[in-house]
Scaffold this motif. Structure first.
Motif, PDB file in Angstrom:
ATOM      1  N   ARG A   1      52.362  25.105  74.090  1.00  0.00           N
ATOM      2  CA  ARG A   1      53.293  24.009  74.331  1.00  0.00           C
ATOM      3  C   ARG A   1      54.555  24.494  75.032  1.00  0.00           C
ATOM      4  N   LEU A   2      54.880  25.748  74.895  1.00  0.00           N
ATOM      5  CA  LEU A   2      56.082  26.270  75.540  1.00  0.00           C
ATOM      6  C   LEU A   2      56.019  26.070  77.052  1.00  0.00           C
ATOM      7  N   ARG A   3      54.851  26.229  77.624  1.00  0.00           N
ATOM      8  CA  ARG A   3      54.694  26.040  79.068  1.00  0.00           C
ATOM      9  C   ARG A   3      55.134  24.637  79.469  1.00  0.00           C
ATOM     10  N   TRP A   4      54.793  23.623  78.668  1.00  0.00           N
ATOM     11  CA  TRP A   4      55.168  22.244  78.988  1.00  0.00           C
ATOM     12  C   TRP A   4      56.678  22.047  78.881  1.00  0.00           C
ATOM     13  N   VAL A   5      57.290  22.689  77.896  1.00  0.00           N
ATOM     14  CA  VAL A   5      58.749  22.636  77.764  1.00  0.00           C
ATOM     15  C   VAL A   5      59.390  23.247  79.006  1.00  0.00           C
ATOM     16  N   LEU A   6      58.883  24.401  79.424  1.00  0.00           N
ATOM     17  CA  LEU A   6      59.453  25.104  80.568  1.00  0.00           C
ATOM     18  C   LEU A   6      59.264  24.348  81.872  1.00  0.00           C
ATOM     19  N   ASP A   7      58.173  23.598  81.962  1.00  0.00           N
ATOM     20  CA  ASP A   7      57.907  22.828  83.179  1.00  0.00           C
ATOM     21  C   ASP A   7      58.555  21.446  83.151  1.00  0.00           C
ATOM     22  N   SER A   8      59.244  21.105  82.076  1.00  0.00           N
ATOM     23  CA  SER A   8      59.889  19.782  82.011  1.00  0.00           C
ATOM     24  C   SER A   8      61.383  19.954  81.734  1.00  0.00           C
ATOM     25  N   TRP A   9      61.839  19.610  80.563  1.00  0.00           N
ATOM     26  CA  TRP A   9      63.274  19.528  80.300  1.00  0.00           C
ATOM     27  C   TRP A   9      63.995  20.871  80.367  1.00  0.00           C
ATOM     28  N   ALA A  10      63.322  21.968  80.079  1.00  0.00           N
ATOM     29  CA  ALA A  10      64.000  23.272  80.084  1.00  0.00           C
ATOM     30  C   ALA A  10      64.461  23.680  81.485  1.00  0.00           C
ATOM     31  N   LYS A  11      63.909  23.048  82.513  1.00  0.00           N
ATOM     32  CA  LYS A  11      64.369  23.344  83.876  1.00  0.00           C
ATOM     33  C   LYS A  11      65.832  22.973  84.069  1.00  0.00           C
ATOM     34  N   GLN A  12      66.336  22.084  83.226  1.00  0.00           N
ATOM     35  CA  GLN A  12      67.724  21.640  83.336  1.00  0.00           C
ATOM     36  C   GLN A  12      68.697  22.568  82.596  1.00  0.00           C
TER      37      GLN A  12
ATOM     38  N   ILE B   1      62.458  31.788  70.192  1.00  0.00           N
ATOM     39  CA  ILE B   1      62.049  32.640  69.084  1.00  0.00           C
ATOM     40  C   ILE B   1      60.594  32.306  68.813  1.00  0.00           C
ATOM     41  N   GLY B   2      59.705  33.293  68.750  1.00  0.00           N
ATOM     42  CA  GLY B   2      58.296  32.969  68.591  1.00  0.00           C
ATOM     43  C   GLY B   2      57.465  34.040  67.936  1.00  0.00           C
ATOM     44  N   ASP B   3      56.153  33.750  67.891  1.00  0.00           N
ATOM     45  CA  ASP B   3      55.180  34.632  67.240  1.00  0.00           C
ATOM     46  C   ASP B   3      54.848  35.865  68.070  1.00  0.00           C
ATOM     47  N   ALA B   4      54.893  35.714  69.391  1.00  0.00           N
ATOM     48  CA  ALA B   4      54.421  36.804  70.250  1.00  0.00           C
ATOM     49  C   ALA B   4      55.235  36.850  71.539  1.00  0.00           C
ATOM     50  N   GLU B   5      55.227  38.006  72.172  1.00  0.00           N
ATOM     51  CA  GLU B   5      55.867  38.139  73.478  1.00  0.00           C
ATOM     52  C   GLU B   5      55.216  37.153  74.435  1.00  0.00           C
ATOM     53  N   TYR B   6      55.998  36.612  75.340  1.00  0.00           N
ATOM     54  CA  TYR B   6      55.481  35.604  76.263  1.00  0.00           C
ATOM     55  C   TYR B   6      56.368  35.600  77.483  1.00  0.00           C
ATOM     56  N   SER B   7      55.776  35.613  78.627  1.00  0.00           N
ATOM     57  CA  SER B   7      56.541  35.511  79.857  1.00  0.00           C
ATOM     58  C   SER B   7      55.831  34.523  80.754  1.00  0.00           C
ATOM     59  N   TYR B   8      56.586  33.606  81.307  1.00  0.00           N
ATOM     60  CA  TYR B   8      55.992  32.538  82.105  1.00  0.00           C
ATOM     61  C   TYR B   8      56.933  32.175  83.231  1.00  0.00           C
ATOM     62  N   GLN B   9      56.429  32.087  84.423  1.00  0.00           N
ATOM     63  CA  GLN B   9      57.248  31.667  85.557  1.00  0.00           C
ATOM     64  C   GLN B   9      57.140  30.163  85.686  1.00  0.00           C
ATOM     65  N   CYS B  10      58.258  29.482  85.566  1.00  0.00           N
ATOM     66  CA  CYS B  10      58.287  28.019  85.610  1.00  0.00           C
ATOM     67  C   CYS B  10      57.825  27.512  86.971  1.00  0.00           C
ATOM     68  N   ILE B  11      57.072  26.433  86.962  1.00  0.00           N
ATOM     69  CA  ILE B  11      56.638  25.788  88.196  1.00  0.00           C
ATOM     70  C   ILE B  11      57.875  25.274  88.931  1.00  0.00           C
ATOM     71  N   GLY B  12      58.017  25.629  90.182  1.00  0.00           N
ATOM     72  CA  GLY B  12      59.138  25.148  90.974  1.00  0.00           C
ATOM     73  C   GLY B  12      60.426  25.920  90.763  1.00  0.00           C
ATOM     74  N   ASN B  13      60.440  26.847  89.851  1.00  0.00           N
ATOM     75  CA  ASN B  13      61.627  27.673  89.610  1.00  0.00           C
ATOM     76  C   ASN B  13      61.255  29.124  89.889  1.00  0.00           C
ATOM     77  N   SER B  14      61.042  29.442  91.125  1.00  0.00           N
ATOM     78  CA  SER B  14      60.596  30.791  91.448  1.00  0.00           C
ATOM     79  C   SER B  14      61.588  31.822  90.939  1.00  0.00           C
ATOM     80  N   GLY B  15      61.041  32.823  90.298  1.00  0.00           N
ATOM     81  CA  GLY B  15      61.866  33.910  89.798  1.00  0.00           C
ATOM     82  C   GLY B  15      62.493  33.654  88.442  1.00  0.00           C
ATOM     83  N   VAL B  16      62.310  32.477  87.852  1.00  0.00           N
ATOM     84  CA  VAL B  16      62.897  32.180  86.546  1.00  0.00           C
ATOM     85  C   VAL B  16      61.832  32.393  85.479  1.00  0.00           C
ATOM     86  N   ASN B  17      62.047  33.334  84.633  1.00  0.00           N
ATOM     87  CA  ASN B  17      61.114  33.626  83.560  1.00  0.00           C
ATOM     88  C   ASN B  17      61.812  33.469  82.223  1.00  0.00           C
ATOM     89  N   VAL B  18      61.026  33.178  81.213  1.00  0.00           N
ATOM     90  CA  VAL B  18      61.563  33.111  79.865  1.00  0.00           C
ATOM     91  C   VAL B  18      60.958  34.263  79.073  1.00  0.00           C
TER      92      VAL B  18
END
Length: 133
Positions: free
Chosen positions: A1-12, A21-38
């Motif tokens: 679900r984090l991917r959906w957050v990152l591709d929607s409201w978190a872009k703002q 804060i989560g269970d495991a390491e995670y890195s995801y490049q947001c759609i349309g936000n090149s170079g922005v990773n969480v």
């Protein structure tokens, strides 16, 4: 679900202001936000647990936010929510800016109150998130 957050409201939200804060390491490049990773801050909390694990993660999030706010006075509010909530960052920012000052320096919590159990007769409902300063 984090991917959906990152591709929607978190872009703002500026990437430097968005902490997960989560269970495991995670890195995801947001759609349309090149170079922005969480980057997810991994905890030792019980994984995939709606009760004990989630409570533990909220504690970790509060402690992390407290440390950030102590280190940088520009951070005056922290907002805590789960990955299944939709947040309107600009509306949230405006609402928090209208909160009265904390003259007693005790901290302010803004959220939906009324959730309770037999052990806890007064509590903030976590589903919609809450803000603390």
């Amino acid at each position: 679900r984090l991917r959906w957050v990152l591709d929607s409201w978190a872009k703002q939200v500026p990437p430097s202001d968005f902490v997960v804060i989560g269970d495991a390491e995670y890195s995801y490049q947001c759609i349309g936000n090149s170079g922005v990773n969480v980057h997810v801050i991994k905890t030792d909390c019980l994984a995939n647990s709606h009760w004990d694990g989630a409570c533990c993660k909220y504690v970790q999030a509060v402690r992390h936010a407290y440390g950030l706010m102590q280190a940088d006075a520009d951070y005056t509010w922290a907002y805590f929510t789960d990955d299944d909530a939709y947040v309107r960052p600009l509306a949230l920012e405006r609402a928090l800016a209208q909160q009265p000052p904390d003259y007693e320096n005790k901290g302010i919590v803004v959220g939906n109150v009324g959730c309770k159990t037999s052990d806890c007769p007064f509590s903030v409902c976590m589903g919609g998130g809450y803000a603390a300063n």
